[in-house]
Design an enzyme around this catalytic site. Structure first.
Site, PDB file in Angstrom:
ATOM      1  N   GLY A  69      -6.857   5.013  -2.785  1.00  0.00           N
ATOM      2  CA  GLY A  69      -6.682   3.513  -2.288  1.00  0.00           C
ATOM      3  C   GLY A  69      -8.043   3.236  -1.775  1.00  0.00           C
ATOM      4  O   GLY A  69      -8.478   1.898  -2.090  1.00  0.00           O
ATOM      5  N   ASN A 153      -0.339  -1.637   6.708  1.00  0.00           N
ATOM      6  CA  ASN A 153       0.164  -0.177   6.961  1.00  0.00           C
ATOM      7  C   ASN A 153       0.397   0.225   8.388  1.00  0.00           C
ATOM      8  O   ASN A 153       1.005   1.243   8.686  1.00  0.00           O
ATOM      9  CB  ASN A 153      -1.105   0.630   6.699  1.00  0.00           C
ATOM     10  N   THR A 239     -16.140  12.529 -14.683  1.00  0.00           N
ATOM     11  CA  THR A 239     -14.834  13.067 -15.438  1.00  0.00           C
ATOM     12  C   THR A 239     -13.703  12.642 -14.791  1.00  0.00           C
ATOM     13  O   THR A 239     -13.519  12.882 -13.742  1.00  0.00           O
ATOM     14  CB  THR A 239     -15.125  14.551 -15.814  1.00  0.00           C
ATOM     15  N   CYS A 345      -5.276   6.391   9.309  1.00  0.00           N
ATOM     16  CA  CYS A 345      -6.556   5.773   8.560  1.00  0.00           C
ATOM     17  C   CYS A 345      -7.534   5.735   9.693  1.00  0.00           C
ATOM     18  O   CYS A 345      -8.849   5.843   9.188  1.00  0.00           O
ATOM     19  CB  CYS A 345      -6.340   4.599   7.675  1.00  0.00           C
TER      20      CYS A 345
HETATM   21  N1  PLP Z   1      -5.033   0.752   1.895  1.00  0.00           N
HETATM   22  C1  PLP Z   1      -3.949   0.808   2.721  1.00  0.00           C
HETATM   23  C2  PLP Z   1      -3.024  -0.213   3.220  1.00  0.00           C
HETATM   24  C3  PLP Z   1      -3.738   2.254   3.432  1.00  0.00           C
HETATM   25  O1  PLP Z   1      -2.615   2.285   4.016  1.00  0.00           O
HETATM   26  C4  PLP Z   1      -4.529   3.247   3.035  1.00  0.00           C
HETATM   27  C5  PLP Z   1      -4.019   4.612   3.251  1.00  0.00           C
HETATM   28  O2  PLP Z   1      -3.490   4.720   4.549  1.00  0.00           O
HETATM   29  C6  PLP Z   1      -5.620   3.100   2.098  1.00  0.00           C
HETATM   30  C7  PLP Z   1      -5.960   1.799   1.518  1.00  0.00           C
HETATM   31  C8  PLP Z   1      -6.559   4.206   1.726  1.00  0.00           C
HETATM   32  O3  PLP Z   1      -5.760   4.782   0.616  1.00  0.00           O
HETATM   33  P1  PLP Z   1      -6.280   6.362   0.208  1.00  0.00           P
HETATM   34  O4  PLP Z   1      -5.764   7.333   1.698  1.00  0.00           O
HETATM   35  O5  PLP Z   1      -5.846   6.711  -0.996  1.00  0.00           O
HETATM   36  O6  PLP Z   1      -7.697   6.307   0.527  1.00  0.00           O
END
Ligand code: PLP
Length: 404
Positions: A69, A153, A239, A345
């Site tokens: 993400g 989130n 890749t 995060c």
């Molecule tokens: N965006 C949102 C809303 C998220 O909740 C998260 C991860 O918690 C991400 C982006 C980032 O994704 P990734 O953990 O795959 O880098």
């Protein structure tokens, strides 16, 4: 252990592991190789791309596989804004909501710091929603891109993307949405949503960490961030993670299929005409509502954060004044309940959450935030136990006094 932190990550589903296994072992070819192992890998990648496109209601060529993400958000925000400004130097602004994930927020700040863009922040209301008026107010002739997340989130608030996106597109401004938390719970049809770009992450829905994708509509240009051999039609070199792409596609497909409905679901749900994911979302939403009710009834002064109804089926988030989120979290873990004091995060951050502050929550109260997030297997019994544990934790911490 009762795991109520699915918004942080989920285990890899067995079906997903089985689908990706061959590409980690016997069929380990590089999709760019001109021999049969390479062709097998290329065919698997093409199949994963087609299945991902089907889940998003778009064309296979509109899917760029990424490392998750964060990379998808970076590619969308930086890649689209930079490509648009290269074509028209007057496009030097980006608009993002006040509650974006750091992957979007920090990408916009990078554009500001390094490339001289202006960042317009779209405020949210007290439930964490962007209104049409708030979006319209920040759109300017120089806006290169708008980014508003589909579902938050930390508090689970869902944005009215299908109403917001047309406001930008009517002015010729591409609209990106971070659908990382929405995937598996909300419809992902990019046509119905009216978005130009949409980010996904595999590990939130039963695929491994390090898998993800970005949908980029039609001919919308994206300046690549990773340069090299020109894979992914030049939009993302390196890749390809064939197993990861297969895993993401399988997880997305499973989320749409009847197999997502647990065997314990009432027959009326399993045989419903609605897609299984909708039945599943309804089941989990009703468990979530029961949990919210139990926590609010059991814990005096508990405050639900986020939108009361427009929220992910899988997220219940609260503030518990008179505690700290961290202490509640630790006490709950001692009782066998695993959750989060905000978003995983922002690891290590003990400042109050910018998301809660943007919603107008007092910084002291914001420090007491706890998020519970469920996967599709959550049961009523687990949530009953968790609600009782929350009461025990909060009452106990408050009894110890303000320094606890
Ligand atoms: N965006 C949102 C809303 C998220 O909740 C998260 C991860 O918690 C991400 C982006 C980032 O994704 P990734 O953990 O795959 O880098």
């Amino acid at each position: 252990m009762i795991f109520l932190d699915a918004a942080a990550t989920t285990p890899v589903r067995r079906e997903v592991l089985e689908a990706m296994w061959p590409y980690l072992t016997g069929e380990f070819g590089n999709p760019s190789s001109h021999h049969s192992l390479g062709h097998t890998a290329a065919t698997a990648l093409a199949g994963a791309r087609a299945a991902t496109a089907k889940a998003l209601g778009c064309r296979a060529g509109e899917i760029v596989f990424t490392s998750g993400g964060t990379e998808a958000d970076n590619l969308a925000v930086k890649g689209i804004a930079l490509a648009r400004r290269a074509a028209d130097p007057s496009l030097d602004r980006v608009a993002i909501s006040a509650i974006e994930h750091p992957a979007v927020e920090e990408s916009a700040r990078y554009l500001e710091r390094v490339h001289g863009f202006a960042v317009d922040v779209i405020p949210v209301d007290r439930f964490g929603q962007v209104t049409e008026e708030a979006l319209a107010a920040v759109l300017a002739p120089g806006t290169a891109l708008v980014s508003v997340m589909y579902a938050n989130n930390e508090v689970g608030t869902v944005q009215p993307i299908a109403r917001l996106a047309p406001l930008a597109r009517a002015r010729g401004i591409p609209f990106h949405t971070d659908a990382v938390q929405a995937a598996g719970w909300l419809p992902l049809d990019t046509g119905a949503l009216g978005v130009d770009a949409l980010s996904l992450s595999g590990h939130k829905l039963g695929a491994p960490k390090g898998s993800g994708a970005l949908f980029v509509r039609g001919r919308l240009r994206v300046e690549p961030l990773v340069h090299g051999g020109g894979q992914e039609r030049g939009r993302r070199s390196g890749t390809e993670n064939v197993a990861g792409a297969v895993a993401l596609a399988t997880a997305l497909t499973l989320a749409r299929e009847a197999s997502s409905v647990p065997a314990s679901a009432p027959a009326s749900e399993a045989t419903s005409e609605a897609p299984a994911s909708e039945a599943l979302a309804r089941r989990v939403a009703s468990l979530r509502d029961g949990f919210i009710e139990a926590v609010l009834a059991g814990v005096p002064g508990a405050v639900l954060t986020g939108h009361p109804t427009e929220r992910l089926p899988s997220v219940a988030s609260f503030c518990f004044p008179g505690t700290s989120g961290e202490s509640v979290l630790l006490d709950l873990e001692r009782q066998g309940v695993v959750c989060s004091s905000g978003s995983a995060c922002a690891a290590g951050a003990d400042a109050p959450s910018p998301v809660l502050l943007a919603m107008g929550i007092d910084p002291e109260i914001a420090q007491t935030a706890v998020r519970f997030s469920f996967d599709s297997t959550v049961s009523a019994d687990e949530l009953r136990q968790a609600a009782a544990a929350v009461r025990t934790a909060v009452v106990g911490i408050r009894a110890l006094g303000p320094t606890s």
